[in-house]
Design a protein around this motif. Structure first.
Motif, mmCIF file in Angstrom:
data_model
loop_
_atom_site.group_PDB
_atom_site.id
_atom_site.type_symbol
_atom_site.label_atom_id
_atom_site.label_comp_id
_atom_site.label_asym_id
_atom_site.label_seq_id
_atom_site.Cartn_x
_atom_site.Cartn_y
_atom_site.Cartn_z
ATOM 1 N N GLN A 89 -8.994 -9.627 2.310
ATOM 2 C CA GLN A 89 -9.533 -10.001 3.622
ATOM 3 C C GLN A 89 -11.045 -9.799 3.689
ATOM 4 O OE1 GLN A 89 -7.581 -11.633 5.758
ATOM 5 N NE2 GLN A 89 -9.533 -12.065 6.758
ATOM 6 N N GLN A 90 -11.515 -8.691 3.122
ATOM 7 C CA GLN A 90 -12.970 -8.437 3.137
ATOM 8 C C GLN A 90 -13.713 -9.507 2.347
ATOM 9 O OE1 GLN A 90 -13.017 -4.396 1.655
ATOM 10 N NE2 GLN A 90 -13.411 -3.562 3.700
ATOM 11 N N LEU A 108 -3.021 -5.461 8.800
ATOM 12 C CA LEU A 108 -3.442 -6.862 8.810
ATOM 13 C C LEU A 108 -2.236 -7.783 8.796
ATOM 14 C CD1 LEU A 108 -6.275 -6.939 6.147
ATOM 15 C CD2 LEU A 108 -6.488 -7.445 8.577
ATOM 16 N N TYR A 165 -6.263 -5.772 2.339
ATOM 17 C CA TYR A 165 -7.520 -5.564 3.067
ATOM 18 C C TYR A 165 -8.718 -5.948 2.193
ATOM 19 C CZ TYR A 165 -9.222 -1.198 0.885
ATOM 20 O OH TYR A 165 -9.730 -0.271 0.024
ATOM 21 N N PRO A 200 -6.140 2.096 1.451
ATOM 22 C CA PRO A 200 -6.671 1.236 2.520
ATOM 23 C C PRO A 200 -6.980 2.039 3.782
ATOM 24 C CG PRO A 200 -4.322 0.903 2.228
ATOM 25 C CD PRO A 200 -4.755 1.830 1.138
ATOM 26 N N ARG A 222 -5.236 -5.578 -3.020
ATOM 27 C CA ARG A 222 -4.765 -5.105 -1.718
ATOM 28 C C ARG A 222 -5.150 -6.134 -0.658
ATOM 29 N NH1 ARG A 222 -3.287 0.382 -1.899
ATOM 30 N NH2 ARG A 222 -3.967 1.433 -3.801
ATOM 31 N N TRP A 276 -6.867 0.193 9.540
ATOM 32 C CA TRP A 276 -6.861 -1.222 9.978
ATOM 33 C C TRP A 276 -6.367 -2.119 8.857
ATOM 34 C CZ3 TRP A 276 -9.612 -4.691 7.097
ATOM 35 C CH2 TRP A 276 -10.682 -4.219 6.350
ATOM 36 N N GLY A 277 -6.639 -1.690 7.634
ATOM 37 C CA GLY A 277 -6.280 -2.516 6.476
ATOM 38 C C GLY A 277 -4.786 -2.570 6.229
ATOM 39 N N LYS A 278 -4.048 -1.599 6.763
ATOM 40 C CA LYS A 278 -2.600 -1.602 6.567
ATOM 41 C C LYS A 278 -1.899 -2.483 7.594
ATOM 42 C CE LYS A 278 -2.465 3.133 4.829
ATOM 43 N NZ LYS A 278 -1.925 4.482 5.031
ATOM 44 N N ASP A 337 0.880 -1.168 0.000
ATOM 45 C CA ASP A 337 0.000 0.000 0.000
ATOM 46 C C ASP A 337 0.924 1.226 0.000
ATOM 47 O OD1 ASP A 337 -2.572 -1.360 0.102
ATOM 48 O OD2 ASP A 337 -1.995 -2.018 2.099
#
Ligand code: AMP
Ligand code: MG
Length: 489
Positions: free
Chosen positions: A437-438, A483, A434, A476, A432, A479-481, A270
């Protein structure tokens, strides 16, 4: 176009010495069902995409039925893992089902990952969880969309078979498609087991199948090594330019044809960070982003050593010595395209270097920076404002932009052509962490697999705008960075 019952299936690997593999029948999954299938890869192998919707697709690729003429087998290999030699590895949970020869697209292996235990499973269960199959499937299609050599994903089958990791998860299979499943570690295994005859047989097999133009050469094994050096250098230059970290560059995860191979805890960057470590088990940062070019050469050295019964020392040195320049030339070529530069100039290394320093210093989003830069031209100042606003230190950004504008003027750059080149080189969409993950969370908690198909479409065409899916191109969230990608898969 073939159906699953008419597709001409063969397995020439199974006709080689049986030192190279073990015959293994897939262990089927319980109550299998289709999670996702990929019409683009179906067409690549000459399979009618309608076949993806049939019950037999699920039966064959859950391991519950065997395709006509398939001779499923587990390949043996070894490899250097985190720098240490592991003498005994092999397909512990994947089977080579066979191969499909197409009229114009070459020959493709079909490999079923998650099909149960093999003689090489050691104490593990031979299974794959849905989470890891989704990551590999989407990432391989993202790499292909970015124009980077990679294995492909034909589809994912889910099931009622529980697989125990930190918690129980859904057991799944991934149908992996590739023009070779031979690894650097395949050669290492036979070299270190004192079987130069099998090293030669395997090299001949790979040359005939993947490098037929070398077959008649008097120096075919040296040429073969140089071809692997070249394709590996190209692949890694592309990883570096797009901001991709593989995560586990062990020699058993290095494809002999230079495909991005065996996706585990990989990551697309990212914020730009050359020290990016995507694999949280890699405490020393052996496979950090900026280590990849050097590790590529380290791995090629290991391969060359394994081929040393076929190639004289001088030719080995000669092949390996070309790696760095091949990689650098390719990297520079891609960066000229990323910046929309037509001409090659000595000072460009400095221009690129100062940009990367700026991005690192300002923690700028790597992909979105280049995509926005692609839109910047004299007639659209709003994009430059958007870009500038991403930097806390505006004066450093302005200084670099000035240097860049001067460089563009020096070659009389045409803004329309430049924009076109840059938009075709700087992707809007990457996979990415995140986002993956989603998609996985939605699949696991709601049994909703629709985003997998949506992502497949945009990742296979990452340079197109896809306005309805623009949210997948956002920076992102915080929180997405942070993970952490679990190594278990
Ligand atoms: P990887 O780190 O995924 O490249 O795997 C390293 C080795 O462990 C390979 O030989 C795999 O086949 C094997 N392996 C990984 N996961 C499993 C599993 N769940 N069951 C059996 N073998 C596995
Ligand atoms: Mg592996």
């Amino acid at each position: 176009m073939y159906t699953l019952d008419t597709i001409p299936f063969d397995n020439r690997f199974s006709k080689l010495s049986n030192d190279l593999f073990s015959d293994v029948k897939p262990q089927g999954l319980a109550q299998p069902f289709l999670i996702s299938a990929n019409p683009v890869v179906a067409e690549l192998i000459g399979l009618d995409p309608q076949a993806l919707k049939t019950a037999s697709f699920v039966e064959y690729f859950s391991g519950n039925a065997t395709l006509r003429n398939a001779s499923p087998l587990a390949m043996v290999y070894s490899g250097h893992q985190f720098g240490s030699y592991n003498p005994q590895l092999g397909d512990g949970r994947g089977l080579l089902l066979g191969e499909v020869e197409t009229a114009s697209n070459g020959t493709w292996d079909l490999h079923l990952k998650g099909a149960g235990q093999t003689p090489y499973s050691r104490f593990a269960d031979g299974r794959a969880v849905l989470r890891s199959t989704i990551r590999e499937y989407l990432c391989s299609e993202a790499m292909a969309g970015l124009g980077i050599a990679t294995t492909r994903g034909l589809g994912i089958i889910g099931s009622a078979t529980p697989v125990y990791r930190e918690t129980p998860e859904m057991g799944a299979t991934l149908v992996r498609v590739a023009q070779s499943h031979v690894r650097f570690g395949s050669f290492e295994y036979f070299h270190y087991n004192n079987r130069p005859d099998i090293v030669k047989q395997l090299a001949d097999y790979v040359i005939t199948r993947n490098f037929p133009e070398l077959e008649q050469s008097e120096t075919k094994y040296a040429d073969f090594l140089l071809a692997v050096v070249t394709s590996t250098a190209f692949m890694i230059a592309q990883w570096q330019a797009v901001g991709f970290a593989h995560g586990v560059m062990n020699t058993d995860n290095m494809s002999i044809i230079g495909d991005t191979f065996d996706f585990g805890p990989f990551g697309f960057m990212d914020d730009y960070n050359p020290n990016f470590i995507c694999n949280h088990s890699d405490h020393e940062g052996r496979y950090a982003f900026n280590q990849q070019p050097g590790i590529g050469l380290w791995n090629l050295n290991a391969l060359a050593h394994a081929l040393s019964t076929l190639i004289d020392r001088e030719s080995i040195t000669q092949a390996l010595s070309q790696y760095e320049q091949l990689l650098v030339n390719q990297y520079n070529r891609i960066f000229r395209l990323k910046l929309g530069l037509r001409e090659e100039k000595d000072a460009d290394a400095e221009l690129v270097g100062s940009l990367l320093d700026l991005l690192e210093d300002q923690k700028a989003d790597y992909t979105n920076f280049f995509r926005l830069l692609s839109h910047c031209q004299h007639s659209s100042p709003e994009f430059e404002t958007l870009l500038r606003d991403r930097f806390v230190d505006r004066s450093s950004f302005d200084a670099w932009m000035l240097q860049y504008q001067q460089r563009l003027m020096a070659e009389n750059s045409d803004p329309v052509l430049r924009r076109e080149t840059m938009l075709a080189t700087n992707p809007k969409y990457i996979l990415r962490n995140y986002i993956a993950q989603q998609v996985i969370d939605k699949a696991n908690s709601d049994q909703d697999y629709s985003d997998i198909g949506n992502l497949l479409t945009i990742l296979q065409n990452p340079f197109e705008e896809h306005p309805q899916f623009s949210h997948y191109a956002s920076d992102p969230p915080d929180w997405g960075k942070r993970l952490e990608v679990s190594c278990s898969s």
